[in-house]
Design a protein around this motif. Sequence first.
Motif, mmCIF file in Angstrom:
data_model
loop_
_atom_site.group_PDB
_atom_site.id
_atom_site.type_symbol
_atom_site.label_atom_id
_atom_site.label_comp_id
_atom_site.label_asym_id
_atom_site.label_seq_id
_atom_site.Cartn_x
_atom_site.Cartn_y
_atom_site.Cartn_z
ATOM 1 N N THR A 138 0.835 -1.208 0.000
ATOM 2 C CA THR A 138 0.000 0.000 0.000
ATOM 3 C C THR A 138 0.865 1.250 0.000
ATOM 4 N N LEU A 139 1.926 1.239 0.787
ATOM 5 C CA LEU A 139 2.844 2.381 0.792
ATOM 6 C C LEU A 139 3.522 2.544 -0.564
ATOM 7 N N GLY A 140 3.903 1.417 -1.191
ATOM 8 C CA GLY A 140 4.486 1.480 -2.530
ATOM 9 C C GLY A 140 3.506 2.021 -3.553
ATOM 10 N N LEU A 141 2.254 1.591 -3.461
ATOM 11 C CA LEU A 141 1.206 2.076 -4.362
ATOM 12 C C LEU A 141 0.980 3.575 -4.159
ATOM 13 N N ALA A 142 0.912 3.999 -2.904
ATOM 14 C CA ALA A 142 0.710 5.422 -2.621
ATOM 15 C C ALA A 142 1.882 6.253 -3.133
ATOM 16 N N GLY A 143 3.106 5.766 -2.942
ATOM 17 C CA GLY A 143 4.281 6.490 -3.446
ATOM 18 C C GLY A 143 4.285 6.581 -4.954
ATOM 19 N N SER A 144 3.919 5.484 -5.613
ATOM 20 C CA SER A 144 3.886 5.469 -7.072
ATOM 21 C C SER A 144 2.837 6.441 -7.613
ATOM 22 N N LEU A 145 1.639 6.396 -7.030
ATOM 23 C CA LEU A 145 0.579 7.299 -7.498
ATOM 24 C C LEU A 145 0.888 8.750 -7.138
ATOM 25 N N GLY A 146 1.557 8.959 -6.018
ATOM 26 C CA GLY A 146 1.904 10.323 -5.612
ATOM 27 C C GLY A 146 2.909 10.984 -6.538
ATOM 28 N N LYS A 147 3.792 10.192 -7.160
ATOM 29 C CA LYS A 147 4.809 10.738 -8.062
ATOM 30 C C LYS A 147 4.257 11.090 -9.440
ATOM 31 N N LYS A 148 3.128 10.489 -9.805
ATOM 32 C CA LYS A 148 2.598 10.680 -11.159
ATOM 33 C C LYS A 148 1.909 12.022 -11.303
ATOM 34 N N LYS A 149 2.005 12.558 -12.498
ATOM 35 C CA LYS A 149 1.314 13.805 -12.803
ATOM 36 C C LYS A 149 -0.153 13.515 -13.093
ATOM 37 N N ILE A 150 -0.998 14.486 -12.799
ATOM 38 C CA ILE A 150 -2.431 14.330 -13.051
ATOM 39 C C ILE A 150 -2.694 14.469 -14.547
ATOM 40 N N VAL A 151 -3.438 13.509 -15.069
ATOM 41 C CA VAL A 151 -3.812 13.486 -16.485
ATOM 42 C C VAL A 151 -5.144 14.225 -16.620
ATOM 43 N N PRO A 152 -5.264 15.127 -17.598
ATOM 44 C CA PRO A 152 -6.544 15.845 -17.751
ATOM 45 C C PRO A 152 -7.696 14.886 -18.052
ATOM 46 N N HIS A 153 -8.850 15.196 -17.513
ATOM 47 C CA HIS A 153 -10.064 14.407 -17.730
ATOM 48 C C HIS A 153 -10.461 14.485 -19.202
ATOM 49 N N SER A 154 -10.835 13.339 -19.794
ATOM 50 C CA SER A 154 -11.252 13.315 -21.199
ATOM 51 C C SER A 154 -12.547 12.519 -21.328
ATOM 52 N N ASP A 155 -13.047 12.432 -22.551
ATOM 53 C CA ASP A 155 -14.284 11.681 -22.789
ATOM 54 C C ASP A 155 -14.120 10.191 -22.509
ATOM 55 N N GLY A 156 -12.915 9.697 -22.632
ATOM 56 C CA GLY A 156 -12.674 8.269 -22.405
ATOM 57 C C GLY A 156 -12.375 7.907 -20.965
ATOM 58 N N THR A 157 -12.319 8.883 -20.074
ATOM 59 C CA THR A 157 -12.034 8.603 -18.669
ATOM 60 C C THR A 157 -13.234 7.936 -18.015
ATOM 61 N N LEU A 158 -12.976 6.845 -17.316
ATOM 62 C CA LEU A 158 -14.032 6.113 -16.629
ATOM 63 C C LEU A 158 -14.463 6.886 -15.386
ATOM 64 N N ALA A 159 -15.745 7.174 -15.299
ATOM 65 C CA ALA A 159 -16.272 7.861 -14.114
ATOM 66 C C ALA A 159 -16.358 6.867 -12.962
ATOM 67 N N THR A 160 -15.833 7.253 -11.815
ATOM 68 C CA THR A 160 -15.852 6.358 -10.652
ATOM 69 C C THR A 160 -16.841 6.835 -9.591
#
Length: 195
Positions: A138-160
């Motif tokens: 979980t810490l590895g997952l959080a670190g990995s996601l924290g380093k990534k840049k935010i991708v702009p929302h598009s029409d193909g983005t799955l709504a959660t």
Amino acid sequence: MFLMMLGEIVYGGVGCGLYGMIAFVILTVFIAGLMVGRTPEYLGKKIGSFDMKMVCLIILTPVLCLLIGTAAMVMLPHAEKWLTNSGAHGFSEILYAFASMANNNGSAFAGMNANTPWTNVVGGSIMLLVRFIPMFATLGLAGSLGKKKIVPHSDGTLATNNAMFIGLLIAVILIIGALSFFPALALGPIAEYVG
């Protein structure tokens, strides 16, 4: 017992239940992304192979420890002496003990003598594995996601945040649970109920 086997993601698990549910959400986003042919994204971050490896560690470590521990105890020649019941209820006692060791606090059904050297060593080892491997993943997952840049929302983005995603999430949780635990549940609690 089934809810405990799923990692207490519905009731009970404040810490492990939360990161277990987040792992199932990311797995659902990944599966939905595969179905529509797009790179999966969650909270504006692309889900990569490292992220999915961490999700697999979070979800599969308790499952494997529970099933391997149960199978190992069932194969012991003197395990019947530790049980007051035989047949399906005896198997349910063993299954519950290892489900609790792998997902909760290590309690046992009444009727199973869990205070044996073998159960203490194997149960303690399982409890250590299922606490720390998913925690570090979980810490590895959080670190990995924290380093990534935010991708702009598009029409193909799955709504959660809609009913379709909630239905898909529930289906993934039940399918993973059913595929992982149904054979063991069929030998114990279901056979006991039917028989």
